[in-house]
Design an enzyme around this catalytic site. Structure first.
Site, PDB file in Angstrom:
ATOM      1  N   CYS A 175       0.038   4.008   2.539  1.00  0.00           N
ATOM      2  CA  CYS A 175       0.429   3.606   3.897  1.00  0.00           C
ATOM      3  C   CYS A 175       1.862   4.028   4.183  1.00  0.00           C
ATOM      4  O   CYS A 175       2.195   4.466   5.284  1.00  0.00           O
ATOM      5  CB  CYS A 175       0.320   2.093   4.064  1.00  0.00           C
ATOM      6  N   CYS A 212       0.829  -1.208   0.000  1.00  0.00           N
ATOM      7  CA  CYS A 212       0.000   0.000   0.000  1.00  0.00           C
ATOM      8  C   CYS A 212       0.863   1.257   0.000  1.00  0.00           C
ATOM      9  O   CYS A 212       1.489   1.589   1.007  1.00  0.00           O
ATOM     10  CB  CYS A 212      -0.917  -0.046   1.229  1.00  0.00           C
TER      11      CYS A 212
END
Length: 106
Positions: free
Chosen positions: A34, A31
């Site tokens: 993230c 991700c």
């Protein structure tokens, strides 16, 4: 950051039974957003360690907890107070916005 990781196995003890608010950063290796949020959360953790714990939970490695809290998109940051989700922040945001969301706990 290793010590700040929680797992399905340690979640109850580290998060639900904590005596201070805990921000759980639900994330995964793949991700991108993230990875943008991570250093921001580390700064916040360092600056406000006395009031707020910040931990990370890898949803790929710990699917049970992610499922239990119905984490649909990441990054999701959930603030747990007294064993319950008190606030949820979804998506990558700049530090100022995250601090505003966390103002009640800092």
């Amino acid at each position: 950051m290793g010590s700040n990781s929680v797992t399905d196995a340690t979640f109850t003890q580290d998060v639900l039974e904590s005596d201070k608010p805990v921000l759980v950063d639900f994330w995964a290796e793949w991700c991108g957003p993230c990875r943008m949020v991570s250093p921001v959360l580390e700064e916040i953790a360092a600056e406000h360690a006395d009031k707020l714990r910040v931990v990370k939970l890898n949803i790929d490695e710990n699917p049970e907890t992610a499922r239990a809290y119905q984490i649909m998109s990441i990054p999701t940051m959930s603030v747990f107070v007294g064993g319950k989700v008190d606030r949820q922040i979804v998506g990558a945001k700049p530090k100022s916005a995250i601090l505003k969301d966390l103002a009640a706990y800092l």
